[in-house]
Design a protein around this motif. Structure first.
Motif, PDB file in Angstrom:
ATOM      1  N   PRO A  13      50.185  39.909  34.263  1.00 15.63           N
ATOM      2  CA  PRO A  13      49.386  40.033  33.032  1.00 15.63           C
ATOM      3  C   PRO A  13      47.896  40.151  33.364  1.00 15.63           C
ATOM      4  O   PRO A  13      47.418  39.638  34.381  1.00 15.63           O
ATOM      5  CB  PRO A  13      49.663  38.720  32.289  1.00 15.63           C
ATOM      6  N   ALA A  14      47.159  40.840  32.498  1.00 17.00           N
ATOM      7  CA  ALA A  14      45.730  41.093  32.728  1.00 17.00           C
ATOM      8  C   ALA A  14      44.942  39.811  32.996  1.00 17.00           C
ATOM      9  O   ALA A  14      44.035  39.801  33.833  1.00 17.00           O
ATOM     10  CB  ALA A  14      45.138  41.841  31.538  1.00 17.00           C
ATOM     11  N   ASP A  15      45.293  38.724  32.324  1.00 15.78           N
ATOM     12  CA  ASP A  15      44.539  37.475  32.513  1.00 15.78           C
ATOM     13  C   ASP A  15      44.846  36.784  33.843  1.00 15.78           C
ATOM     14  O   ASP A  15      44.212  35.797  34.189  1.00 15.78           O
ATOM     15  CB  ASP A  15      44.749  36.526  31.335  1.00 15.78           C
ATOM     16  N   LYS A  16      45.798  37.316  34.608  1.00 21.46           N
ATOM     17  CA  LYS A  16      46.146  36.743  35.922  1.00 21.46           C
ATOM     18  C   LYS A  16      45.590  37.570  37.082  1.00 21.46           C
ATOM     19  O   LYS A  16      45.755  37.217  38.240  1.00 21.46           O
ATOM     20  CB  LYS A  16      47.666  36.634  36.074  1.00 21.46           C
ATOM     21  N   ILE A  17      44.920  38.691  36.767  1.00 21.45           N
ATOM     22  CA  ILE A  17      44.335  39.548  37.807  1.00 21.45           C
ATOM     23  C   ILE A  17      43.097  38.860  38.368  1.00 21.45           C
ATOM     24  O   ILE A  17      42.202  38.466  37.623  1.00 21.45           O
ATOM     25  CB  ILE A  17      43.969  40.937  37.248  1.00 21.45           C
ATOM     26  N   LYS A  18      43.062  38.718  39.699  1.00 23.74           N
ATOM     27  CA  LYS A  18      41.927  38.093  40.382  1.00 23.74           C
ATOM     28  C   LYS A  18      41.085  39.183  41.040  1.00 23.74           C
ATOM     29  O   LYS A  18      41.591  40.236  41.408  1.00 23.74           O
ATOM     30  CB  LYS A  18      42.430  37.138  41.466  1.00 23.74           C
ATOM     31  N   ARG A  19      39.804  38.906  41.228  1.00 23.45           N
ATOM     32  CA  ARG A  19      38.909  39.837  41.912  1.00 23.45           C
ATOM     33  C   ARG A  19      39.168  39.694  43.415  1.00 23.45           C
ATOM     34  O   ARG A  19      38.818  38.692  44.025  1.00 23.45           O
ATOM     35  CB  ARG A  19      37.452  39.521  41.554  1.00 23.45           C
ATOM     36  N   LEU A  20      39.809  40.703  44.012  1.00 29.19           N
ATOM     37  CA  LEU A  20      40.122  40.682  45.438  1.00 29.19           C
ATOM     38  C   LEU A  20      39.232  41.610  46.246  1.00 29.19           C
ATOM     39  O   LEU A  20      39.066  41.415  47.449  1.00 29.19           O
ATOM     40  CB  LEU A  20      41.592  41.066  45.665  1.00 29.19           C
ATOM     41  N   ILE A  21      38.690  42.645  45.579  1.00 26.70           N
ATOM     42  CA  ILE A  21      37.774  43.577  46.235  1.00 26.70           C
ATOM     43  C   ILE A  21      36.580  43.810  45.318  1.00 26.70           C
ATOM     44  O   ILE A  21      36.670  43.592  44.108  1.00 26.70           O
ATOM     45  CB  ILE A  21      38.454  44.918  46.587  1.00 26.70           C
ATOM     46  N   ALA A  22      35.472  44.260  45.881  1.00 23.87           N
ATOM     47  CA  ALA A  22      34.253  44.434  45.090  1.00 23.87           C
ATOM     48  C   ALA A  22      34.265  45.707  44.255  1.00 23.87           C
ATOM     49  O   ALA A  22      33.613  45.779  43.227  1.00 23.87           O
ATOM     50  CB  ALA A  22      33.034  44.434  46.014  1.00 23.87           C
ATOM     51  N   SER A  23      35.009  46.708  44.671  1.00 23.99           N
ATOM     52  CA  SER A  23      35.012  48.005  43.997  1.00 23.99           C
ATOM     53  C   SER A  23      35.553  47.917  42.568  1.00 23.99           C
ATOM     54  O   SER A  23      36.482  47.167  42.288  1.00 23.99           O
ATOM     55  CB  SER A  23      35.878  48.994  44.779  1.00 23.99           C
ATOM     56  N   GLU A  24      34.928  48.699  41.700  1.00 22.79           N
ATOM     57  CA  GLU A  24      35.436  48.838  40.335  1.00 22.79           C
ATOM     58  C   GLU A  24      35.946  50.250  40.100  1.00 22.79           C
ATOM     59  O   GLU A  24      36.173  50.655  38.963  1.00 22.79           O
ATOM     60  CB  GLU A  24      34.349  48.456  39.327  1.00 22.79           C
ATOM     61  N   GLU A  25      36.158  50.982  41.195  1.00 26.93           N
ATOM     62  CA  GLU A  25      36.649  52.353  41.088  1.00 26.93           C
ATOM     63  C   GLU A  25      38.103  52.364  40.632  1.00 26.93           C
ATOM     64  O   GLU A  25      38.832  51.396  40.798  1.00 26.93           O
ATOM     65  CB  GLU A  25      36.545  53.057  42.436  1.00 26.93           C
ATOM     66  N   GLY A  26      38.497  53.509  40.107  1.00 27.21           N
ATOM     67  CA  GLY A  26      39.839  53.661  39.593  1.00 27.21           C
ATOM     68  C   GLY A  26      40.780  54.319  40.590  1.00 27.21           C
ATOM     69  O   GLY A  26      40.380  54.807  41.648  1.00 27.21           O
ATOM     70  N   SER A  76      49.663  55.469  35.411  1.00 24.05           N
ATOM     71  CA  SER A  76      48.437  55.273  34.648  1.00 24.05           C
ATOM     72  C   SER A  76      47.263  55.089  35.595  1.00 24.05           C
ATOM     73  O   SER A  76      47.437  54.927  36.798  1.00 24.05           O
ATOM     74  CB  SER A  76      48.551  54.027  33.756  1.00 24.05           C
ATOM     75  N   VAL A  77      46.073  55.062  35.005  1.00 26.12           N
ATOM     76  CA  VAL A  77      44.843  54.814  35.754  1.00 26.12           C
ATOM     77  C   VAL A  77      44.545  53.318  35.695  1.00 26.12           C
ATOM     78  O   VAL A  77      44.634  52.701  34.629  1.00 26.12           O
ATOM     79  CB  VAL A  77      43.671  55.620  35.153  1.00 26.12           C
ATOM     80  N   TYR A  78      44.232  52.755  36.835  1.00 20.77           N
ATOM     81  CA  TYR A  78      43.904  51.334  36.961  1.00 20.77           C
ATOM     82  C   TYR A  78      42.692  51.195  37.869  1.00 20.77           C
ATOM     83  O   TYR A  78      42.388  52.096  38.646  1.00 20.77           O
ATOM     84  CB  TYR A  78      45.059  50.555  37.622  1.00 20.77           C
ATOM     85  N   GLN A  79      42.065  50.038  37.843  1.00 14.76           N
ATOM     86  CA  GLN A  79      41.095  49.726  38.887  1.00 14.76           C
ATOM     87  C   GLN A  79      41.889  49.465  40.163  1.00 14.76           C
ATOM     88  O   GLN A  79      42.992  48.886  40.122  1.00 14.76           O
ATOM     89  CB  GLN A  79      40.283  48.478  38.537  1.00 14.76           C
ATOM     90  N   VAL A  80      41.351  49.881  41.297  1.00 16.99           N
ATOM     91  CA  VAL A  80      42.019  49.645  42.578  1.00 16.99           C
ATOM     92  C   VAL A  80      42.287  48.149  42.746  1.00 16.99           C
ATOM     93  O   VAL A  80      43.335  47.750  43.267  1.00 16.99           O
ATOM     94  CB  VAL A  80      41.191  50.204  43.753  1.00 16.99           C
ATOM     95  N   ASN A  81      41.370  47.316  42.269  1.00 15.37           N
ATOM     96  CA  ASN A  81      41.551  45.866  42.366  1.00 15.37           C
ATOM     97  C   ASN A  81      42.862  45.412  41.718  1.00 15.37           C
ATOM     98  O   ASN A  81      43.525  44.498  42.216  1.00 15.37           O
ATOM     99  CB  ASN A  81      40.368  45.133  41.740  1.00 15.37           C
ATOM    100  N   THR A  82      43.255  46.036  40.630  1.00 14.60           N
ATOM    101  CA  THR A  82      44.517  45.674  39.971  1.00 14.60           C
ATOM    102  C   THR A  82      45.688  45.926  40.901  1.00 14.60           C
ATOM    103  O   THR A  82      46.587  45.086  41.018  1.00 14.60           O
ATOM    104  CB  THR A  82      44.685  46.482  38.662  1.00 14.60           C
TER     105      THR A  82
END
Length: 121
Positions: A13-26, A76-82
């Motif tokens: 779920p979206a609320d369980k996604i942690k920031r693992l990398i700095a990039s916000e690219e898709g 779909s398109v996601y942030q790489v972090n996801t």
């Protein structure tokens, strides 16, 4: 009559996604990873689209057939972090150059796919 997209139930779920990398690219990833919870079995990097915050990365489980891939509702398109949250094994390879591909070998490790031919070539 208009069809309605089926709401996807994501493995994380979206609320369980942690920031693992700095990039916000898709990136683009298939539902086999984000919904079914499969590990990334194949990943390749195209030239990023400069009109978007695109990394160029495309992620698949590796067992998707042409019918699956030709259905736009299956990716779909996601942030790489996801996708890093779905499979952190990809993180060491994210700085690879466009035109590079990795495949999961029989031992379960991602390795350079030297036989892959970039469809953009």
């Amino acid at each position: 009559m208009f069809g309605f997209k089926k709401k996807k139930k994501y493995k994380i779920p979206a609320d369980k996604i942690k920031r693992l990398i700095a990039s916000e690219e898709g990136c683009i990833a298939t539902d086999r990873i984000t919904v079914d919870g499969s590990k990334v079995g194949f990943m390749y990097r195209e030239e990023p689209n400069s009109n978007y915050p695109d990394s160029g990365w495309r992620f698949m489980a590796g067992d998707e057939d042409d019918d699956y891939m030709n259905n736009p509702e299956n990716h779909s398109v996601y942030q790489v972090n996801t996708i890093c949250n779905c499979d952190s094994d990809i993180i060491p390879y994210l700085d690879a150059q466009p035109g590079t591909a990795f495949i999961r070998d029989k031992t379960g490790k991602l390795v350079l796919d030297e036989g892959w031919e970039n469809p953009e070539d």
